[in-house]
Design a protein around this motif. Structure first.
Motif, PDB file in Angstrom:
ATOM      1  N   THR A   1     -22.852   4.653   7.248  1.00  0.00           N
ATOM      2  CA  THR A   1     -21.405   4.460   7.124  1.00  0.00           C
ATOM      3  C   THR A   1     -20.764   5.818   6.843  1.00  0.00           C
ATOM      4  OG1 THR A   1     -21.653   3.966   4.753  1.00  0.00           O
ATOM      5  CG2 THR A   1     -21.542   2.095   6.265  1.00  0.00           C
TER       6      THR A   1
ATOM      7  N   GLY B   1     -17.821   2.657   1.493  1.00  0.00           N
ATOM      8  CA  GLY B   1     -18.353   1.683   2.439  1.00  0.00           C
ATOM      9  C   GLY B   1     -19.845   1.486   2.289  1.00  0.00           C
TER      10      GLY B   1
ATOM     11  N   TYR C   1     -24.678  -0.328  15.606  1.00  0.00           N
ATOM     12  CA  TYR C   1     -23.528   0.516  15.284  1.00  0.00           C
ATOM     13  C   TYR C   1     -22.688   0.727  16.540  1.00  0.00           C
ATOM     14  CZ  TYR C   1     -26.483   1.681  11.260  1.00  0.00           C
ATOM     15  OH  TYR C   1     -27.280   1.605  10.146  1.00  0.00           O
TER      16      TYR C   1
ATOM     17  N   SER D   1     -21.296  -3.581  13.241  1.00  0.00           N
ATOM     18  CA  SER D   1     -20.444  -2.832  12.322  1.00  0.00           C
ATOM     19  C   SER D   1     -19.360  -2.107  13.096  1.00  0.00           C
ATOM     20  CB  SER D   1     -21.278  -1.826  11.517  1.00  0.00           C
ATOM     21  OG  SER D   1     -20.450  -0.993  10.738  1.00  0.00           O
TER      22      SER D   1
ATOM     23  N   GLU E   1     -17.786   0.477  11.777  1.00  0.00           N
ATOM     24  CA  GLU E   1     -17.743   1.854  11.274  1.00  0.00           C
ATOM     25  C   GLU E   1     -18.779   2.731  11.958  1.00  0.00           C
ATOM     26  OE1 GLU E   1     -18.283   1.414   7.074  1.00  0.00           O
ATOM     27  OE2 GLU E   1     -16.164   1.032   6.728  1.00  0.00           O
TER      28      GLU E   1
END
Length: 370
Positions: free
Chosen positions: A163, A168, A323, A368, A370
């Motif tokens: 992250t 986070g 990701y 995610s 991020e």
């Protein structure tokens, strides 16, 4: 002539330009953080080291969850049962083995974070030597970034979740601990937060192994593929918790917490992909039932398309990534999603199939944002 070509010229949605500009802005902010001086005192009059020390002692360290007892953890998992249809218990159940491995990996990361925090406090107090690793960790925490040692080992192998911000990362630690602890103490949840696992591929592989064993010799593991079915319910949380308890599937597992990038999944149009609204880069994806299906000649084909079904049906094989980075390293599996040519320019309708249209637009599911 414009400075940059419109994304539409390349078959992309206008939101692609917003994504690009956000990426540029983030890179510029990171460069400014890297070049700012850190030797001066902060607004409170304290040095950066003292500021970090106080923040760790008063806020971050007390908020860390407690470690599990290794002996009790192993004994508990040895008594855990599996799904209906499997009489084995404990470490003979694939997903129980997976849970044990996840707990061990989480223990390692949690211990490393706690040790680093205590070492920083002791080094600032002068009770231990200020090593280069501690100095780097203080600099990262002062910039609200994650210390490198918490994410990678000495060889550069990823050991935790990635992250961009320290807040986070710590929130992800607490959320992951909550899911693993509930599974460990209360049994299997109704739906699994795929983002909260170190090894989501291993989780799905364990599910396939359990279904193969439940078929009692009818299936062979090397002839089994994933089968997915999108449900209507949407879990409206970002931390892995369930705001409702879904009905369990007859086979496989339920997965929640995925985000669709580059498109939306519309129920009104018959559960199909549609273009996203302007400035909406991500949309919540409904609950996903992931099970398995045999690819042998006597069984339907993998991916949920039975033999004999019309092959011209429009299905986009949507990749699921851990990701935002699109590479094979973070590819988990693929989900077949219905699609059509809606929103596609008229001059491209004959040259592009619907699946190719969504592939060119870079549509993918993410664990995610991020």
């Amino acid at each position: 002539m414009p400075d940059r070509d419109s994304p539409i010229a390349f078959g992309l949605h206008p939101n692609a330009d917003l994504t690009f500009r956000l990426k540029e802005s983030l890179e510029m902010i990171n460069t400014l953080i890297d070049t700012q001086p850190k030797d001066a005192a902060t607004g409170s009059g304290k040095s950066p080291e003292a500021e970090v020390r106080d923040q760790l002692e008063k806020t971050m360290l007390p908020d860390l969850p407690e470690n599990w007892n290794d002996v009790e953890m192993l004994e508990k998992i040895k008594s855990m049962r599996g799904p209906r249809g499997l009489s084995d218990v404990g470490l003979k159940i694939p997903l129980n083995v997976f849970l044990f491995q996840e707990l061990e990996r989480f223990q390692h990361v949690l211990t490393k974070a706690r040790t680093t925090m205590k070492s920083i406090i002791a080094a600032v107090d002068g009770t231990i030597i200020m090593t280069p690793d501690i100095v780097n960790a203080i600099g990262a925490i002062y910039d609200l970034r994650v210390p490198k040692d918490w994410c990678f080992d000495a060889t550069g192998v990823e050991i935790s979740w990635l992250t961009p911000t320290l807040g986070g990362w710590l929130e992800g630690l607490r959320n992951r601990h909550r899911q693993l602890d509930q599974w460990y103490t209360q049994g299997r949840p109704a739906s699994f937060w795929l983002t909260g696992f170190f090894n989501p591929q291993g989780f799905l592989t364990g599910m396939k192994q359990e279904l193969t064993r439940m078929k009692k010799g009818e299936w062979s593991l090397d002839e089994v593929e994933y089968k997915t079915d999108v449900r209507n319910e949407v879990i409206n949380t970002d931390n892995g918790t369930l705001d409702r308890v879904p009905n369990p599937p007859s086979e496989g597992v339920l997965v929640h917490g995925l985000y669709l990038e580059g498109a939306t999944f519309s129920k009104k149009s018959g559960n199909k992909l549609e273009d996203p609204k302007p400035k909406e880069l991500y949309s919540r994806f409904p609950l996903l039932n992931v099970s398995a299906i045999s690819t042998s000649s006597s069984e339907p084909m993998g991916g949920g398309r039975p033999r004999g079904e019309d092959k011209s049906s429009q299905v986009y094989s949507c990749p699921v990534y851990k990701y935002k980075a699109r590479n094979d390293r973070y590819l988990i599996f693929r989900v077949n999603l219905k699609c059509d040519n809606s929103g596609q320019p008229a001059n491209q309708l004959k040259s592009l199939t619907a699946p190719m249209n969504w592939k060119l637009k870079g549509v993918a599911l993410l664990c995610s944002k991020e």
